[in-house]
Write an enzyme that holds these catalytic residues in place. Sequence first.
Site, PDB file in Angstrom:
ATOM      1  CG  ASN A 101      39.786  35.804  80.875  1.00 21.17           C
ATOM      2  OD1 ASN A 101      38.511  36.013  80.649  1.00 21.17           O
ATOM      3  ND2 ASN A 101      40.623  36.567  80.612  1.00 21.17           N
ATOM      4  CE  LYS A 141      42.096  35.216  77.407  1.00 24.17           C
ATOM      5  NZ  LYS A 141      43.347  35.125  76.471  1.00 24.17           N
ATOM      6  CG  HIS A 186      43.698  39.871  80.600  1.00 19.30           C
ATOM      7  ND1 HIS A 186      44.260  39.894  79.208  1.00 19.30           N
ATOM      8  CD2 HIS A 186      43.586  38.718  80.915  1.00 19.30           C
ATOM      9  CE1 HIS A 186      44.483  38.564  78.848  1.00 19.30           C
ATOM     10  NE2 HIS A 186      44.042  37.891  79.820  1.00 19.30           N
ATOM     11  CD  GLU A 197      43.295  38.741  75.831  1.00 20.25           C
ATOM     12  OE1 GLU A 197      42.172  38.763  76.243  1.00 20.25           O
ATOM     13  OE2 GLU A 197      44.008  37.555  75.392  1.00 20.25           O
ATOM     14  CD  GLU A 232      46.914  36.015  82.348  1.00 16.53           C
ATOM     15  OE1 GLU A 232      46.300  34.706  82.344  1.00 16.53           O
ATOM     16  OE2 GLU A 232      46.168  36.928  81.715  1.00 16.53           O
ATOM     17  N   GLY A 243      47.177  32.784  74.560  1.00 18.03           N
ATOM     18  CA  GLY A 243      46.709  32.485  73.386  1.00 18.03           C
ATOM     19  C   GLY A 243      47.551  31.854  72.189  1.00 18.03           C
ATOM     20  CB  SER A 286      49.810  28.514  76.357  1.00 16.44           C
ATOM     21  OG  SER A 286      49.585  29.415  75.420  1.00 16.44           O
TER      22      SER A 286
END
Length: 237
Positions: free
Chosen positions: A6, A8, A90, A92, A159, A165, A195
């Site tokens: 991904n 991003k 996701h 985020e 996740e 991150g 990670s």
Amino acid sequence: MIIASNFKTNYTRGATKAFIKEIQAFVANTTSKQQVRIFAPFTALDCFDEVAHLKVGAQNFYPVQNGSFTGEIGFEQLEEFGIDTVLIGHSERRHILKESQNFIAQKYDFAKAREVEIIYCIGEPQEIRMQGIDAIMSYLWEQFEGIDIHYDKLIIAYEPVWAIGTGLTASLEDIEEVLTRLRDKLSAPLLYGGSVKVENIDAILHVKACDGVLVGTASWNEKAFCEMIRIADTVKK
Ligand code: 13P
């Protein structure tokens, strides 16, 4: 297994093209068996050469074919490039972009109706993690509200938000515990993300219920991503 990257909000159009070319060459030359996915930024989407088991996907879309939604990307714009795999849910987008479960379910239904592959992301924040496995699982099950778990092109990515991150990876026991509980109720392939890197991918892929990984930071380096694909090829499942 499924090895997905991904991007991003990283990489220009030119840099993405070079990255994809290198991964395509690696996958073709090593005749890798992995299902490789690269979720590129919208600006870098293009009609890339077809290489077995490798697909370029979209990180997002607005659930319309086209229309008046200033600044959004509809399905027509993805179809132009033959995109048939998308990320939905996701963390985020849930937490930073404030997408509600209702809107996420709307996007899911839209993508499902177009019969594209969906990597559906779920994950708990740190404060839920601290409350133990029952709290984690009920938080995760809520993220399936309005989602057809029987869709045949569904892939689930677990996740944990606190591992994304941050350099903090969930322990193998934590990953196994959650994936095993998901596996009890879900038949879709299960990925882990958070990670993942060259140093830990082998151990993570050996987790019994784990069918692959969704990688952010560590995959943004071509050599490292190729190395992760290579390691996956050595894991017998
Ligand atoms: P990191 O690998 O940078 O933790 O990101 C994981 C992720 O969010 C993939 O979707």
